[in-house]
Scaffold this active site. Structure first.
Site, PDB file in Angstrom:
ATOM      1  N   PHE A 190      69.422  17.615 -86.600  1.00  0.00           N
ATOM      2  CA  PHE A 190      70.621  16.711 -86.600  1.00  0.00           C
ATOM      3  C   PHE A 190      70.649  16.183 -85.346  1.00  0.00           C
ATOM      4  O   PHE A 190      71.279  17.057 -84.465  1.00  0.00           O
ATOM      5  CB  PHE A 190      71.784  16.955 -87.163  1.00  0.00           C
ATOM      6  CG  PHE A 190      72.681  15.779 -87.503  1.00  0.00           C
ATOM      7  CD1 PHE A 190      72.744  14.898 -88.554  1.00  0.00           C
ATOM      8  CD2 PHE A 190      73.539  15.490 -86.102  1.00  0.00           C
ATOM      9  CE1 PHE A 190      73.476  13.755 -88.636  1.00  0.00           C
ATOM     10  CE2 PHE A 190      74.446  14.263 -86.484  1.00  0.00           C
ATOM     11  CZ  PHE A 190      74.424  13.338 -87.424  1.00  0.00           C
ATOM     12  N   ASP A 299      69.078  20.425 -77.594  1.00  0.00           N
ATOM     13  CA  ASP A 299      70.381  19.673 -78.138  1.00  0.00           C
ATOM     14  C   ASP A 299      71.575  20.711 -78.428  1.00  0.00           C
ATOM     15  O   ASP A 299      71.523  21.435 -79.619  1.00  0.00           O
ATOM     16  CB  ASP A 299      70.316  18.788 -79.482  1.00  0.00           C
ATOM     17  CG  ASP A 299      71.414  17.972 -79.898  1.00  0.00           C
ATOM     18  OD1 ASP A 299      72.511  18.510 -79.656  1.00  0.00           O
ATOM     19  OD2 ASP A 299      71.149  17.223 -80.716  1.00  0.00           O
ATOM     20  N   LYS A 330      81.159  17.306 -78.544  1.00  0.00           N
ATOM     21  CA  LYS A 330      82.209  18.031 -79.281  1.00  0.00           C
ATOM     22  C   LYS A 330      82.916  18.984 -78.676  1.00  0.00           C
ATOM     23  O   LYS A 330      83.855  18.276 -77.829  1.00  0.00           O
ATOM     24  CB  LYS A 330      81.293  18.826 -80.351  1.00  0.00           C
ATOM     25  CG  LYS A 330      80.659  18.012 -81.466  1.00  0.00           C
ATOM     26  CD  LYS A 330      80.311  18.709 -82.799  1.00  0.00           C
ATOM     27  CE  LYS A 330      79.548  17.795 -83.605  1.00  0.00           C
ATOM     28  NZ  LYS A 330      80.324  17.820 -85.134  1.00  0.00           N
ATOM     29  N   THR A 354      78.836   0.796 -69.527  1.00  0.00           N
ATOM     30  CA  THR A 354      80.212   0.306 -68.806  1.00  0.00           C
ATOM     31  C   THR A 354      80.911   1.715 -68.288  1.00  0.00           C
ATOM     32  O   THR A 354      81.430   1.891 -67.326  1.00  0.00           O
ATOM     33  CB  THR A 354      80.919  -0.443 -69.953  1.00  0.00           C
ATOM     34  OG1 THR A 354      80.289  -1.451 -70.268  1.00  0.00           O
ATOM     35  CG2 THR A 354      82.192  -0.930 -69.214  1.00  0.00           C
TER      36      THR A 354
END
Ligand code: FES
Lengths: 472, 472
Positions: A190, A299, A330, A354
């Site tokens: 995931f 990851d 997280k 941005t």
């Protein structure tokens, strides 16, 4: 200070939660809502809901709270007698960061280098001195993939200047400017839900169905037998099979002109069901990536930040050079990724947006890291993790018809339940007894306490979990 | 209170900015950094840099500051004599939202429905009572696209339940589960930089090159002559040409089995160079979408929040039903999208992520909206916008060899400069005279003041801009 234990007044969700769910249902889809929280009343390891139920939190907002509900205030206030995090916010210098959200890539605040050095870089994985902040796990991974694609094309070209033809065709989504490169991911992995990340996510169908995707290679992730130490030989065979597939896929995708620019993997597949692989597997995978000229991206969105007993889960592998890119979010409060020098584009606006993160999260992270160090929370995690895992072994021995495959690193633990329905029932039952848990994979429960979860919390949790199991 | 005007002490970037840029350069790519800011010293329309230069801000962090640098505090403190935004942060009830970032989709805080109603829904585009919060422009658009894909497949299936085959194939990125659907976008459009958004972004090559993309249709955006009122006939012809192409592309992609699930467009193409189209163009495009069964998504990430003189730029079109989806971010502080009922998936976890936005941004937005209403800032925008545009007309008449195509709605104005180098020089020169500006497109300057930019600020800006032009 913290509470002594759970205190339940109603079923969960109680009447107030149900009423608020109805209200929110006018605005949004609320099927996933568990209950409404009173965060002001929550403390440390205890989450308080709007009906006044106080629960031990072993889920922590999908594993995203580093040092406990309101814990930061609480700890700092009590222990050090100065409310450092409140000060972060009310210090007039910082206040402006909350109210003016700077575009960090063009008009950074004066304290950005200092806060990056005191925060993110103070916990950088070995060998990495570069970090790109982002705002969530998805943009962290999306931009990490872009950095790998750019790096890979630079290698292929032998220089960093795209040709006029590449530039022109890229604007209209065509090759050679938009090349058919791929990212190799693993079944059960995931990595997020935006379209690029989603193409590397292979957990639940409902997260992916109806959304267009990329033709990228997907390798099998080892299906190991637990406890890992007891099945070394069988597991090594299974891992060898998967690694062979990885090499086959890299070759196959190379032949069909969609070369693998990068490999992305979690140190523990979290959403996918807390699937572990041996440290040896990861070391070999890293070598395969190197051998085939693919970037290697670890990851750590869910595993990073200390829950495994080391600040980064991949530090367990014992490799000097484990990765080209390490992404996080997280528990780190800010998203982003660390990377090797070669993955820094030499032109502006290739990795850009941005805000490029949120300076206020950097400010909080700096304080959180201080607490982690001062309180030696990684030591606590190792201790309470031992209690947790040992307790889970005992429970699965006591309830072999219900539980299996207890596993974990630090407090990052999980256990399998007989089937999905039983798993969900067990979670509800535990919740009504005052423990908040979350599922993962098809029939696992993942345990994700904050770093302030101590041995006595682990015992408390195990007692309540045992009661819930006894009633099944 | 605010300053009287710019005050320049050094060149920009000055020595302190250059030193900090060197420091940050150890960590990140800093080619895009303009200068470092002292946000604490900044006020209202004035941005103060670390070298003590005070500049009129007509760029506002890439159009993302609604009511001015530190303005919220400043305005509220002075005018209403209560520092509402400071209170937002130091109120112990809210404080917990800053420190515990809730997973809004599973464990929402008690005040979420109330704050959504008082905030985002109080400014919902006509006919929309549903809003999904996200964290930035990219995840807003990525998830809006997913909502359109899901909606489109539901229409095709005639029901909302994917088949077992669809579910199974989706996990491995294959059809029918991951269908070859497309989003139609426009040349010059910008919708973000994550892989899904990037496939609909067609501005600068450097933003796209080396990144894999989707084979999705790209329609020409009308290249109009300005001022629009003077070239009505020519512009109408150009718009008709583009609309015809849109229909052709929808049919063509339908035939090659990549049907167009949705059309995405900005009310003014902002990053692409402030390209306008007539309100009539948008009305006709909306009808084309309806006719072909495509969802219609208006991306108001840059145009939304009041700068055009209406809260949403698409309200200028005068349509009762302008869109199925309206996405936002930047000035709205939180990202997200409004949508029609049909675009709410009936199953959980289809549109989902850990945080689903940030409750603290909802809290700030609620206060910002109060200020916009109380201070009638949209009226101010209309007034100062008139001064701006009129002044730009005068300047382009005075410097016809340098300037052309002055255009704007409210203060959302732009002008073209002879060529890219001259444009960049002009921006530097203006900055050294105390005005912060940003470019867009190949040779445009975009003007993006905050909503507290009043007529006298517009005059001040025009005077300084005139001085800079005179020296070119
Ligand atoms: S994609 Fe990460 S915050 Fe929007």
């Amino acid at each position: 200070s913290e509470f002594d234990g759970p205190l339940m007044r109603t079923e969960v969700p109680g009447p107030k939660s149900r009423e608020l769910t109805k209200q929110l249902g006018q605005i949004q889809n609320v099927i996933a809502v568990n209950f409404f929280c009173n965060y002001e009343a929550s403390r440390g390891n205890y989450l308080v809901d709007v009906d006044g139920n106080r629960m031990l939190d072993v889920y922590t907002q999908i594993a995203s709270i580093p040092i406990g509900e309101n814990a930061s205030i609480c700890i700092l206030w009590r222990r050090y007698n100065h409310p450092a995090l409140v000060k972060v916010m009310t210090d007039s210098h910082n206040l402006s960061a909350f109210i003016n959200r700077p575009a960090l890539g063009v008009l950074p605040p004066d304290n950005l280098p200092e806060k990056l050095n005191a925060g993110l870089l103070s916990v950088a994985p070995r060998g990495m001195s570069r970090v790109q902040t982002m705002a969530c796990g998805s943009c962290s991974n999306e931009n990490a993939y872009k950095a790998m694609f750019i790096w890979y094309r630079n290698q292929q070209r032998g220089h960093t200047d795209p040709s006029p033809e590449e530039l022109k065709s890229s604007v209209i989504n065509q090759s050679p400017g938009c090349p058919d490169l791929s990212i190799l991911s693993f079944m059960g992995g995931f990595h997020g839900r935006t379209l690029g990340c989603l193409a590397t996510t292979h957990t639940k169908a409902i997260q992916k169905v109806d959304v267009p995707s990329f033709d990228w290679p997907i390798a099998p992730f080892p299906k190991l037998q637990y406890p890992l130490e007891e099945f070394k030989r069988e597991n090594a065979q299974e891992e060898a099979r998967c690694l062979e597939q990885v090499e086959d896929l890299i070759e196959k995708w190379g032949k069909k002109s969609r070369p693998v620019a990068g490999i992305v993997i979690e140190p523990i597949q979290a959403e996918g069901g807390d699937n572990h692989a041996s440290f040896d597997f990861y070391r070999k995978l890293r070598e395969i990536a190197r051998k085939h000229g693919c970037a290697f991206h670890v990851d750590e969105v869910q595993t990073g930040g200390g829950a495994t007993g080391r600040f980064w889960a991949h530090e367990h592998w014992g490799l000097d050079d484990p990765a080209d890119i390490v992404s996080f979010s997280k528990k780190m409060l800010t998203g982003g990724y660390y990377h090797k020098e070669d993955f820094l584009p030499d032109k502006p606006f290739r990795i850009f947006n941005t805000w490029l993160g949120d300076q206020t999260k950097n400010l909080f992270l700096t304080e959180v890291l201080k607490v982690i160090k001062r309180e030696r929370l990684l030591e606590e995690v190792k201790r309470s993790g031992k209690v947790m895992l040992h307790g889970l072994y005992e429970l699965q021995a006591r309830y072999p018809h219900l539980l299996s495959k207890a596993r974990g690193l630090g407090t990052f633990c999980a256990i399998d339940v007989r089937d999905e329905t039983t798993r969900n029932n067990l979670i509800f039952k535990a919740r009504n007894k005052g423990v908040v848990l979350g599922g993962c994979g098809e029939r696992s429960i993942r345990f994700r306490p904050a770093l302030v979860f101590k041995e006595h919390h682990a015992h408390l949790f195990l007692n309540i979990f045992n009661e819930a199991l006894a009633e099944m």
